[in-house]
Write a protein that holds these residues in place. Structure first.
Motif, PDB file in Angstrom:
ATOM      1  N   ASP A   3       0.823  -1.211   0.000  1.00 38.66           N
ATOM      2  CA  ASP A   3       0.000   0.000   0.000  1.00 38.66           C
ATOM      3  C   ASP A   3       0.859   1.263   0.000  1.00 38.66           C
ATOM      4  O   ASP A   3       0.530   2.250  -0.663  1.00 38.66           O
ATOM      5  N   LEU A   4       1.959   1.243   0.758  1.00 42.35           N
ATOM      6  CA  LEU A   4       2.855   2.403   0.786  1.00 42.35           C
ATOM      7  C   LEU A   4       3.515   2.619  -0.577  1.00 42.35           C
ATOM      8  O   LEU A   4       3.650   3.757  -1.035  1.00 42.35           O
ATOM      9  N   LYS A   5       3.910   1.533  -1.222  1.00 43.28           N
ATOM     10  CA  LYS A   5       4.511   1.648  -2.556  1.00 43.28           C
ATOM     11  C   LYS A   5       3.503   2.217  -3.545  1.00 43.28           C
ATOM     12  O   LYS A   5       3.831   3.085  -4.357  1.00 43.28           O
ATOM     13  N   PHE A   6       2.268   1.716  -3.461  1.00 44.68           N
ATOM     14  CA  PHE A   6       1.219   2.214  -4.354  1.00 44.68           C
ATOM     15  C   PHE A   6       0.949   3.697  -4.106  1.00 44.68           C
ATOM     16  O   PHE A   6       0.828   4.487  -5.047  1.00 44.68           O
ATOM     17  N   ALA A   7       0.859   4.085  -2.840  1.00 45.21           N
ATOM     18  CA  ALA A   7       0.607   5.492  -2.502  1.00 45.21           C
ATOM     19  C   ALA A   7       1.743   6.376  -3.007  1.00 45.21           C
ATOM     20  O   ALA A   7       1.501   7.468  -3.556  1.00 45.21           O
ATOM     21  N   PHE A   8       2.969   5.945  -2.841  1.00 45.22           N
ATOM     22  CA  PHE A   8       4.115   6.727  -3.299  1.00 45.22           C
ATOM     23  C   PHE A   8       4.107   6.871  -4.823  1.00 45.22           C
ATOM     24  O   PHE A   8       4.365   7.959  -5.353  1.00 45.22           O
ATOM     25  N   ARG A   9       3.758   5.779  -5.537  1.00 51.30           N
ATOM     26  CA  ARG A   9       3.687   5.851  -7.005  1.00 51.30           C
ATOM     27  C   ARG A   9       2.598   6.822  -7.449  1.00 51.30           C
ATOM     28  O   ARG A   9       2.770   7.581  -8.394  1.00 51.30           O
ATOM     29  N   GLN A  10       1.453   6.789  -6.756  1.00 52.39           N
ATOM     30  CA  GLN A  10       0.356   7.685  -7.116  1.00 52.39           C
ATOM     31  C   GLN A  10       0.752   9.146  -6.881  1.00 52.39           C
ATOM     32  O   GLN A  10       0.395  10.028  -7.667  1.00 52.39           O
ATOM     33  N   LEU A  11       1.468   9.412  -5.800  1.00 53.44           N
ATOM     34  CA  LEU A  11       1.919  10.772  -5.537  1.00 53.44           C
ATOM     35  C   LEU A  11       2.920  11.246  -6.600  1.00 53.44           C
ATOM     36  O   LEU A  11       2.921  12.413  -6.990  1.00 53.44           O
ATOM     37  N   LEU A  12       3.769  10.348  -7.056  1.00 52.79           N
ATOM     38  CA  LEU A  12       4.721  10.712  -8.101  1.00 52.79           C
ATOM     39  C   LEU A  12       4.028  10.934  -9.442  1.00 52.79           C
ATOM     40  O   LEU A  12       4.473  11.743 -10.254  1.00 52.79           O
ATOM     41  N   LYS A  13       2.923  10.222  -9.688  1.00 50.79           N
ATOM     42  CA  LYS A  13       2.186  10.394 -10.936  1.00 50.79           C
ATOM     43  C   LYS A  13       1.466  11.728 -11.007  1.00 50.79           C
ATOM     44  O   LYS A  13       1.261  12.264 -12.094  1.00 50.79           O
ATOM     45  N   ASN A  14       1.050  12.250  -9.865  1.00 50.42           N
ATOM     46  CA  ASN A  14       0.280  13.494  -9.805  1.00 50.42           C
ATOM     47  C   ASN A  14       1.034  14.557  -9.001  1.00 50.42           C
ATOM     48  O   ASN A  14       0.718  14.789  -7.829  1.00 50.42           O
ATOM     49  N   PRO A  15       2.033  15.205  -9.599  1.00 48.94           N
ATOM     50  CA  PRO A  15       2.825  16.170  -8.830  1.00 48.94           C
ATOM     51  C   PRO A  15       2.012  17.396  -8.396  1.00 48.94           C
ATOM     52  O   PRO A  15       2.287  17.985  -7.341  1.00 48.94           O
ATOM     53  N   GLY A  16       0.994  17.787  -9.141  1.00 49.40           N
ATOM     54  CA  GLY A  16       0.164  18.932  -8.738  1.00 49.40           C
ATOM     55  C   GLY A  16      -0.607  18.622  -7.464  1.00 49.40           C
ATOM     56  O   GLY A  16      -0.648  19.421  -6.522  1.00 49.40           O
ATOM     57  N   PHE A  17      -1.225  17.465  -7.417  1.00 46.60           N
ATOM     58  CA  PHE A  17      -1.952  17.044  -6.219  1.00 46.60           C
ATOM     59  C   PHE A  17      -1.000  16.908  -5.038  1.00 46.60           C
ATOM     60  O   PHE A  17      -1.325  17.301  -3.914  1.00 46.60           O
ATOM     61  N   THR A  18       0.178  16.355  -5.286  1.00 40.60           N
ATOM     62  CA  THR A  18       1.163  16.187  -4.222  1.00 40.60           C
ATOM     63  C   THR A  18       1.568  17.540  -3.645  1.00 40.60           C
ATOM     64  O   THR A  18       1.652  17.708  -2.423  1.00 40.60           O
ATOM     65  N   ALA A  19       1.811  18.518  -4.530  1.00 37.90           N
ATOM     66  CA  ALA A  19       2.202  19.848  -4.059  1.00 37.90           C
ATOM     67  C   ALA A  19       1.087  20.492  -3.241  1.00 37.90           C
ATOM     68  O   ALA A  19       1.340  21.070  -2.181  1.00 37.90           O
ATOM     69  N   VAL A  20      -0.157  20.379  -3.698  1.00 38.70           N
ATOM     70  CA  VAL A  20      -1.289  20.956  -2.961  1.00 38.70           C
ATOM     71  C   VAL A  20      -1.445  20.268  -1.611  1.00 38.70           C
ATOM     72  O   VAL A  20      -1.677  20.917  -0.586  1.00 38.70           O
ATOM     73  N   ALA A  21      -1.309  18.955  -1.581  1.00 40.72           N
ATOM     74  CA  ALA A  21      -1.448  18.213  -0.327  1.00 40.72           C
ATOM     75  C   ALA A  21      -0.351  18.595   0.662  1.00 40.72           C
ATOM     76  O   ALA A  21      -0.617  18.816   1.848  1.00 40.72           O
ATOM     77  N   VAL A  22       0.877  18.697   0.185  1.00 44.25           N
ATOM     78  CA  VAL A  22       1.993  19.058   1.073  1.00 44.25           C
ATOM     79  C   VAL A  22       1.836  20.487   1.573  1.00 44.25           C
ATOM     80  O   VAL A  22       2.045  20.766   2.763  1.00 44.25           O
ATOM     81  N   LEU A  23       1.458  21.413   0.707  1.00 44.80           N
ATOM     82  CA  LEU A  23       1.258  22.802   1.135  1.00 44.80           C
ATOM     83  C   LEU A  23       0.098  22.931   2.126  1.00 44.80           C
ATOM     84  O   LEU A  23       0.186  23.694   3.095  1.00 44.80           O
ATOM     85  N   THR A  24      -0.971  22.179   1.903  1.00 45.06           N
ATOM     86  CA  THR A  24      -2.103  22.209   2.828  1.00 45.06           C
ATOM     87  C   THR A  24      -1.695  21.693   4.200  1.00 45.06           C
ATOM     88  O   THR A  24      -2.038  22.296   5.226  1.00 45.06           O
ATOM     89  N   LEU A  25      -0.968  20.607   4.229  1.00 47.08           N
ATOM     90  CA  LEU A  25      -0.484  20.083   5.509  1.00 47.08           C
ATOM     91  C   LEU A  25       0.459  21.063   6.196  1.00 47.08           C
ATOM     92  O   LEU A  25       0.382  21.271   7.408  1.00 47.08           O
TER      93      LEU A  25
END
Length: 77
Positions: A3-25
């Protein structure tokens, strides 16, 4: 672990979502820390006084208003 590997791959696939999620946190954690610091300094810590038991609160009661305040000339009466 998969699950962690899958989550990490999904975050790498969507850098815009990752940036928004990190900034929100980051904003949430920063705001929470700032608010707790203010509340801790103003409300939770004791006043730095040598004799806190000697503190008094002066209030007035008025039939015209519910406000518990008074002016300096009134205090001198």
């Amino acid at each position: 672990m998969n699950d962690l590997k899958f989550a990490f791959r999904q975050l790498l696939k969507n850098p815009g979502f990752t940036a928004v999620a990190v900034l929100t946190l980051a904003l949430g954690i920063g705001a929470n820390t700032a608010i707790f610091t203010v509340v801790n300094a103003l409300l939770l810590r004791l006043l730095p006084l040598s004799n806190p038991e000697e503190l008094v609160q002066v209030v007035t009661k008025s039939r015209f208003s519910d406000a518990n305040s008074f002016s300096h000339p009134f205090y001198k009466m």
